[in-house]
Design a protein around this motif. Structure first.
Motif, PDB file in Angstrom:
ATOM      1  N   VAL A  35       0.834  -1.203   0.000  1.00  0.00           N
ATOM      2  CA  VAL A  35       0.000   0.000   0.000  1.00  0.00           C
ATOM      3  C   VAL A  35       0.873   1.258   0.000  1.00  0.00           C
ATOM      4  O   VAL A  35       0.604   2.213  -0.737  1.00  0.00           O
ATOM      5  CB  VAL A  35      -0.945   0.005   1.212  1.00  0.00           C
ATOM      6  CG1 VAL A  35      -1.663   1.346   1.336  1.00  0.00           C
ATOM      7  CG2 VAL A  35      -1.957  -1.129   1.090  1.00  0.00           C
ATOM      8  N   GLU A  39       0.945   4.320  -2.753  1.00  0.00           N
ATOM      9  CA  GLU A  39       0.725   5.714  -2.383  1.00  0.00           C
ATOM     10  C   GLU A  39       1.909   6.600  -2.750  1.00  0.00           C
ATOM     11  O   GLU A  39       1.741   7.755  -3.160  1.00  0.00           O
ATOM     12  CB  GLU A  39       0.428   5.794  -0.885  1.00  0.00           C
ATOM     13  CG  GLU A  39      -0.934   5.161  -0.525  1.00  0.00           C
ATOM     14  CD  GLU A  39      -1.209   5.129   0.974  1.00  0.00           C
ATOM     15  OE1 GLU A  39      -0.229   5.271   1.743  1.00  0.00           O
ATOM     16  OE2 GLU A  39      -2.381   4.961   1.359  1.00  0.00           O
ATOM     17  N   ILE A  42       1.759   7.205  -6.554  1.00  0.00           N
ATOM     18  CA  ILE A  42       0.706   8.172  -6.884  1.00  0.00           C
ATOM     19  C   ILE A  42       1.143   9.585  -6.511  1.00  0.00           C
ATOM     20  O   ILE A  42       0.946  10.534  -7.280  1.00  0.00           O
ATOM     21  CB  ILE A  42      -0.603   7.801  -6.167  1.00  0.00           C
ATOM     22  CG1 ILE A  42      -1.169   6.489  -6.739  1.00  0.00           C
ATOM     23  CG2 ILE A  42      -1.635   8.927  -6.292  1.00  0.00           C
ATOM     24  CD1 ILE A  42      -2.366   5.949  -5.986  1.00  0.00           C
ATOM     25  N   CYS A  69      -9.474   1.553  -4.575  1.00  0.00           N
ATOM     26  CA  CYS A  69      -9.145   2.267  -5.810  1.00  0.00           C
ATOM     27  C   CYS A  69      -9.832   3.627  -5.853  1.00  0.00           C
ATOM     28  O   CYS A  69      -9.233   4.633  -6.276  1.00  0.00           O
ATOM     29  CB  CYS A  69      -9.551   1.427  -7.018  1.00  0.00           C
ATOM     30  SG  CYS A  69      -8.540  -0.052  -7.262  1.00  0.00           S
ATOM     31  N   HIS A  72      -8.109   6.151  -3.584  1.00  0.00           N
ATOM     32  CA  HIS A  72      -6.805   6.606  -4.070  1.00  0.00           C
ATOM     33  C   HIS A  72      -6.864   7.205  -5.472  1.00  0.00           C
ATOM     34  O   HIS A  72      -5.819   7.502  -6.068  1.00  0.00           O
ATOM     35  CB  HIS A  72      -5.806   5.448  -4.044  1.00  0.00           C
ATOM     36  CG  HIS A  72      -5.396   5.023  -2.663  1.00  0.00           C
ATOM     37  ND1 HIS A  72      -6.176   4.185  -1.886  1.00  0.00           N
ATOM     38  CD2 HIS A  72      -4.312   5.326  -1.911  1.00  0.00           C
ATOM     39  CE1 HIS A  72      -5.576   3.990  -0.726  1.00  0.00           C
ATOM     40  NE2 HIS A  72      -4.452   4.666  -0.711  1.00  0.00           N
TER      41      HIS A  72
END
Length: 227
Positions: A35, A39, A42, A69, A72
């Motif tokens: 995870v 992150e 992104i 999804c 995020h």
């Protein structure tokens, strides 16, 4: 990350969440790292496409994946039905039955109607798609027509995903003038036989996973009704 952010590309990241599912499937407690990696990518402006393996235990958790999804802002997520190859051969109890494949195909349409994220998959067909399956015969069978696979030792094979890809050796990257057309034809015959098997299963009211059909046709293990 800077180099990736400057390109028009995306990064596939295995998600396999939530945490308890990740550990059960992967055998390691790396959920938080996965995870965090998503992150960080992104945040760096890199497009991320999570990949969720769908098996018996994760099939009921697809809403969790959809929520992740959405939270995020992820545009596309791949939901990949488990296939009987590699490590999955040791966890056959997680393979999806034909009924569960049909449930998955329906769930996919539901998720795609929920909102922002697009969910894509790998060649799963339900009985109601028999006509589309038959109409797309040449496209389905010829999905590898435009490329070959080169292994690390330079050997060229028809398909890396087969249980024994060395049974379909086309030649060597060191001499591209001597590819074996008989091997390619044998591979095409395998795909055609897998297609006929898939059509029979759809006519019998069972869902099919095209990649799994090809693998099993190549000799992984016999297909049994409902498996």
């Amino acid at each position: 990350m800077q180099l990736l952010a400057e390109t028009d590309t995306y990064v596939l990241v295995s998600l396999d969440g939530p945490r308890e599912n990740y550990y059960a499937f992967r055998g390691v407690d790396k959920f938080e790292q996965a995870v965090a990696g998503i992150e960080q990518l992104i945040a760096a402006g890199i497009t991320v496409q999570p990949v969720q393996v769908v098996h018996k235990d994760s099939l009921p958790q697809l809403d969790w994946v959809a929520d992740f999804c959405s939270l995020h802002g992820i545009a596309t997520c791949t939901l990949s039905p488990i296939q009987p190859i590699g490590r999955a051969e040791a966890i056959e109890h997680l393979l999806l039955s034909s009924d569960e494949l049909a449930q998955f195909a329906y769930k996919l349409s539901v998720l795609n109607g929920r909102g922002y994220t697009k969910f894509v998959t790998q060649s799963v067909y339900g009985p109601d798609e028999l006509e589309r399956f038959e109409t797309a015969r040449d496209k389905i069978i010829g999905f590898n027509d435009d490329y070959f696979y080169v292994q690390s030792d330079g050997v060229i094979v028809c398909d890396l995903d087969l249980p024994d890809s060395r049974a379909f050796v086309l030649g060597h990257a060191g001499d591209l003038t001597s590819l074996d057309p008989d091997v390619w034809q044998r591979y095409q015959d395998l795909l055609a036989a897998a297609f006929e098997r898939g059509r029979a299963r759809l006519k019998a009211g069972q869902a099919v996973n095209w990649h799994e059909l090809v693998q099993r046709q190549a000799g992984a293990s016999p297909i049994q009704d409902g498996s």
